[in-house]
Design an enzyme around this catalytic site. Structure first.
Site, PDB file in Angstrom:
ATOM      1  N   HIS A 150     -12.017  -3.155  -8.527  1.00  0.00           N
ATOM      2  CA  HIS A 150     -10.611  -3.066  -8.106  1.00  0.00           C
ATOM      3  C   HIS A 150     -10.384  -1.841  -7.212  1.00  0.00           C
ATOM      4  CE1 HIS A 150      -6.128  -2.895  -9.550  1.00  0.00           C
ATOM      5  NE2 HIS A 150      -6.236  -3.270  -8.288  1.00  0.00           N
ATOM      6  N   GLU A 204      -1.206   1.533 -11.086  1.00  0.00           N
ATOM      7  CA  GLU A 204      -1.033   0.071 -11.051  1.00  0.00           C
ATOM      8  C   GLU A 204      -1.433  -0.530 -12.399  1.00  0.00           C
ATOM      9  OE1 GLU A 204      -2.904  -3.957  -8.994  1.00  0.00           O
ATOM     10  OE2 GLU A 204      -3.406  -2.028  -8.102  1.00  0.00           O
ATOM     11  N   GLU A 245     -11.974  -2.530  -3.946  1.00  0.00           N
ATOM     12  CA  GLU A 245     -11.127  -3.423  -3.133  1.00  0.00           C
ATOM     13  C   GLU A 245     -10.068  -2.612  -2.378  1.00  0.00           C
ATOM     14  OE1 GLU A 245      -7.068  -5.075  -3.593  1.00  0.00           O
ATOM     15  OE2 GLU A 245      -8.176  -5.796  -5.360  1.00  0.00           O
ATOM     16  N   HIS A 246      -9.465  -1.631  -3.054  1.00  0.00           N
ATOM     17  CA  HIS A 246      -8.474  -0.767  -2.390  1.00  0.00           C
ATOM     18  C   HIS A 246      -9.133   0.126  -1.337  1.00  0.00           C
ATOM     19  CE1 HIS A 246      -4.653  -0.876  -4.934  1.00  0.00           C
ATOM     20  NE2 HIS A 246      -5.428  -1.790  -5.481  1.00  0.00           N
TER      21      HIS A 246
END
Length: 1025
Positions: free
Chosen positions: A102, A203, A105-106
């Site tokens: 994750h 998040e 991905e950012h």
């Protein structure tokens, strides 16, 4: 963006290609036909064609290829749709919960070799006319999709995406910003305390403040305890700070390789062009490797297991004493067996969907819980599928009862099977979903095939839906017990099943905060004096990098001159049926007829208004005419693509204090079922069943539970609605119908021991709403079907004419506006004009059990047709991209934030999953000062225009064409005038509107949803809820 397993599958439980579909391009040879010319064995730009398969059901031709040098897999779906899509996905199988896929991905989207500027992904949002741009981290893959209708734009975005995933910079700064870092609370003050910061860190704290999300994650981790599914791919907040920058780079090197990639393209652009660019810009630079990312099958348990987890209490739960969730989950077969997956998915729907399903009857109707658990049903997002069944909102003492009911219901299904008519209803649903044209069809396909293809299933097999339906019918014909045998095999005799309960712990949030504090202290205690100094200096370094004006000139961009100067006209005809205005819009709807009716609320007494959303949610589910609610649900599934009623508050396009209020009826059907669809509406109008209190209570509990669950996900929308409440009359009603006021009202209704009062109110609302005097209708269909629909509609209107009653509007200030602006004497919309409305300032704080905030501020400005409206639209977009994104997300660590200009004349700031609250309000005000200072360039303005136009020109489905005129009275001519206004915006007009409308002293409202807040408590100007 972290994408939870269930969230993916919910969108495609069958093949729900939901959304809208763009106009099809007419060409001498279609994209489908051109694709059929490829032959297996053909070599194109380093790829070899493996197979070419027409899929007539979905109007497309698939071309499957593989890359000669690296083995990368490629699927192209050629279809005459100009909304072209690209997606690349990698199998990402983490073995810990640090959130490495994750955070990666950012971080890959923060700059690459060819595009080294910071954050090219967010910058491209403003340099492109994309219809979609995003990235998703699922449990076992990471996907990077975009779509656009412009061929040049497609090449630009493809270049940026390829460079981002294959050649990212992965700078340490970007890892600190997007992942996690230790930093002084105030980065410029070395004596301020050290805290954890980072976008993904916040998040995921936000994601797990949602109890449904928390439960789904625990369930997956415990049902698949032996490999990648046992960890949190998105990142467990307390494990995220264990990830190092080096580990991040290592994960990229092993997982983001063409040998571990699957490419998908869709639309009407030529395949060769895509292949050439992908080969030249990326794949030619790699050799083949063995990525070793395959997920092994989960070893089957010989005995069932039980487990229990805790969560935070929900202050808005319909019944505070009943907050336990309990599910039984079963491990099923491998998802790469397409027919088995189709069968079990359909079987799952037969077991749990709608009031005729056995589990609805046994679990929902006894009112043991408020609704099915959010994970209930089939989940095909992991290598082996699973099925879960259970309830949320139950009392702890009912846990054993629920378990017994589940096993008894499975026995009953094995004994009784399913009615043929129910099976037909589900097959009919699939037929409708295949015919319905959506605008994001390419994205739906990419999501639909992602999981199976990720584990080497055949994506083309998945698309041959008719073949699966035929095979399913054949299996049933040959063996009438086909489905019961599946139930016996997968549920009764399956020892790999998990019973998981979750209940609230009053001290849950406190324990979480304490665990985070302990983790933080351990990190701090290990620091030397030099380390602290280093952290302070790194914090300043990051702040300085974030504050620098970026040179984005390396990025490709469209120009404003690439935007079409005019819009295509959508012709509509205004006619009447039984004296009621009808708008007909001829569209290529594939044999489907779309029907809408707008019913005005102008005669409704004020005291009934809060009940209207409840009325809308239950009116199609109570039974009507000769049908009880079960028979009604069955007929709706068999004869329509769904029937719904929703509230509408439509601000006027020229006056801020004028609006229309009503409810919108919507349904669709195959043309052969037109008379059946209108018969169902007729019965709902003339004889709905309001007398079944048991049924009503079930629906009330479900509705209240759904509203309470939605806040942690849509908190920014609730904050925006509340901030706007006292600024316009429409804002007031929007809060009543869809804001926190409605959430709290439904909680009160759910807590009522006796619903007799509600049962008396619903028929009163019906008399005001379902009155032909206050209606207008719209039909979208092919020309032939429109001529078939007209007499059916005429007949429907005659049948409901007895509902007519001459009720006086509650308000006298009604203004009539013609439906057709060219015909002032024709039918009209009836709007309310509140001439005495006084807007007022209001600051509201809702204390909720979340670790993050949702912040909004709204300012009253000008309506759609005002000359300054276009400048405010461009300003909101530019302020978001050039100022607020940096302050709220990059520096502040919130998941998102920005400004938007609404059609109702409200300029609204917002933040999403935000660790800050009052500081964010300062960022909003600083944004206004930035705009007034005029420190922006012509390039900034042009980028904002591109971004606004990509929204203005986003594709519209045949089902939705002509709706702006039907609902809001906004004609194509008005849209063209707005378009010209957007083109004309310049530097001076932006500074001017910032000073005129956004300065201190303008009428504004503020709202925050979030955890306990000392700063707000001490400030008497806040109202605390």
């Amino acid at each position: 963006m972290f994408r939870q397993t269930k969230a993916v599958i919910e969108k495609v439980r069958y093949i729900s290609f939901s959304g809208r579909q763009h106009v099809w391009r007419l060409k001498s040879t279609s994209a489908r036909e051109r694709a059929l010319q490829y032959q297996p064995g053909l070599k194109i730009h380093g790829f070899t064609v493996k197979e070419v398969v027409p899929v007539p059901d979905l109007f497309l031709t698939t071309v499957k290829l593989s890359h000669d040098k690296t083995g990368a897999q490629y699927l192209h779906a050629a279809r005459d749709d100009s909304n072209n899509l690209f997606s690349v996905q990698f199998r990402t199988t983490p073995m810990d919960s640090t959130g490495v896929p994750h955070i990666l991905e950012h971080t890959v989207l923060c700059g690459s070799e060819k595009y080294p500027c910071r954050d090219p992904f967010f910058k491209m949002l403003n340099r492109s006319l994309s219809t979609f741009m995003n990235a998703f981290t699922a449990s076992d893959y990471t996907m990077y999709p975009f779509s656009t209708q412009n061929a040049k734009d497609f090449q630009n975005l493809l270049s940026v995406y390829l460079d981002a995933v294959f050649f990212p910079c992965l700078r340490e700064h970007d890892f600190w910003q997007e992942g996690w870092r230790l930093e002084n609370e105030n980065p410029t003050d070395p004596s301020s305390p050290l805290v954890f910061k980072g976008v993904v860190f916040n998040e995921m704290k936000g994601a797990f403040s949602d109890n449904e999300c928390l439960y789904a994650q625990h369930l997956q981790n415990k049902l698949f305890p032996d490999h990648t599914y046992s960890v949190v791919s998105g990142g467990e907040p307390l494990a995220i700070p264990n990830l190092t920058w080096k580990q991040l780079k290592q994960f990229h090197a092993t997982h983001y390789h063409p040998s571990n990639a699957r490419f998908f393209t869709y639309g009407d652009l030529p395949l060769e062009t895509h292949l050439k660019q992908i080969q030249e810009e990326a794949l030619s630079k790699f050799e083949c490797i063995n990525p070793n990312t395959a997920v092994p099958s989960q070893p089957h348990w010989t005995n069932p297991r039980e487990d229990h987890v805790t969560c935070s209490p929900d202050a808005l739960a319909p019944d505070p004493g009943r907050q336990t969730t309990l599910c039984v989950s079963y491990l099923l077969g491998d998802i790469t067996d397409t027919f088995e997956g189709f069968t079990v998915s359909l079987l799952s729907s037969l077991m749990v969907s709608g009031p005729n399903s056995p589990f609805y009857k046994s679990l929902i109707e006894p009112k043991i819980g408020t609704d099915f658990a959010s994970v209930a049903g089939y989940d095909g997002s992991t290598k082996e599928a699973s099925f879960s069944i259970g309830l949320q909102g139950i009392a702890k003492e009912d846990v054993e009862t629920v378990k017994q009911i589940i096993s008894q219901t499975i026995e009953d299904i094995i004994a009784n099977g399913f009615e043929d008519e129910r099976i037909e209803a589900f097959i009919h649903k699939i037929e409708i979903q295949m015919k319905h044209q959506s605008t994001n069809f390419g994205l739906s396909l990419a999501s639909y095939i992602a999981s199976s293809w990720n584990h080497d299933g055949d994506p083309v097999e998945l698309l041959k839906i008719s073949e699966s339906v035929e095979r399913f019918r054949q299996a049933l014909k040959e063996n009438p017990n086909f489905l019961q045998e599946k139930v016996k095999h997968y549920f009764k005799e399956n020892t790999h099943r998990l019973t998981l309960s979750m209940s609230p712990d009053e001290a849950y949030l406190e324990k979480q905060a304490k665990a985070e504090e302990e983790k933080l202290q351990r990190k701090i205690q290990a620091l030397s004096e030099n380390d602290r100094k280093d952290i302070y200096e790194k914090g300043l370094e990051l702040l300085s990098a974030q504050s620098k004006v970026q040179d984005a000139s390396c990025l490709p961009a469209l120009k404003v001159s690439d935007i079409e100067p005019t819009i295509p006209i959508t012709p509509v005809q205004i006619s009447t049926a039984g004296g009621i205005p009808v708008q007909y819009c001829e569209q290529p709807t594939n044999g489907l007829v779309y029907f809408r009716a707008m019913c005005s609320l102008n005669t409704l007494p004020e005291d009934l208004r809060l009940y209207v959303p409840l009325f809308c949610s239950v009116i199609t589910k109570l039974g009507c005419g000769a049908l009880d609610y079960r028979e009604q649900a069955q007929q709706m599934d068999l004869r329509t693509g769904g029937m719904s009623v929703s509230t509408q508050v439509i601000p006027d396009s020229s006056q801020l204090d004028m609006y229309e209020q009503g409810v919108l009826l919507f349904s669709s059907c195959l043309d052969r079922n037109l008379s059946h669809m209108f018969q169902l509406w007729r019965d709902i109008f003339t004889s709905p069943h309001f007398d079944n209190e048991e049924r009503l209570r079930v629906l009330v509990m479900q509705s209240a539970q759904e509203l309470a669950n939605g806040i942690s996900y849509s908190g920014h929308l609730y904050a925006m609605t509340r901030a706007s409440r006292h600024l316009t009359p429409a804002g007031e009603i929007q809060e009543t119908f869809g804001g926190m006021e409605q959430v709290r009202f439904m909680k009160r209704i759910a807590e009522m021991p006796d619903l007799t009062k509600v049962m008396r109110i619903l028929p009163r609302i019906k008399l005001h709403l379902f009155n032909p005097d206050n209606m207008r209708c719209a039909v979208n269909a092919t020309p032939q079907k429109i001529s078939d629909t007209a007499p059916q509609l005429e007949n429907f209107m005659e049948n409901i004419a007895k509902n007519k009653n001459n009720r006086k509007p509650v308000r006298t200030n009604i203004v009539a506006k013609p439906l057709d602006p060219m015909d002032g004497s024709g039918p009209s919309r009836k709007l309310i004009y509140e001439t005495t409305f006084q807007p007022c300032h209001m600051k509201t704080f809702f204390q909720l059990p979340f670790p993050v905030n949702f912040v909004s501020e709204s300012i009253r400005t000008v309506p759609f047709s005002h000359q300054d409206y276009a400048s405010l639209c461009i300003l909101a977009r530019m302020m978001t991209a050039k100022f607020l994104h940096g302050e709220i997300r990059e520096k502040g660590g919130a998941y998102g934030g920005g400004a938007r200009m609404g059609g109702g004349g409200l300029f609204t700031f917002y933040s999403y999953r935000d660790p800050n609250s009052v500081q964010t309000l300062s960022a909003f005000h600083n944004g206004v000062d930035w705009a007034k200072s005029g420190k922006f360039t012509q390039q900034d303005i042009d980028e904002a225009k591109l971004s606004v136009f990509s929204a203005v020109d986003s594709p519209v489905a045949p089902a939705d064409k002509g709706m702006a005129q039907f609902l809001s009275g906004i004609t194509d001519e008005m849209k063209q005038s707005h378009r010209e206004g957007l083109f004309a915006v310049e530097h001076k007009s932006l500074v001017d509107v910032a000073e005129r409308y956004l300065s201190v002293g303008r009428m504004h409202g503020v709202a925050i949803l979030g955890p306990e807040n000392e700063a707000v408590k001490k400030d008497p100007s806040w109202i605390i809820k």
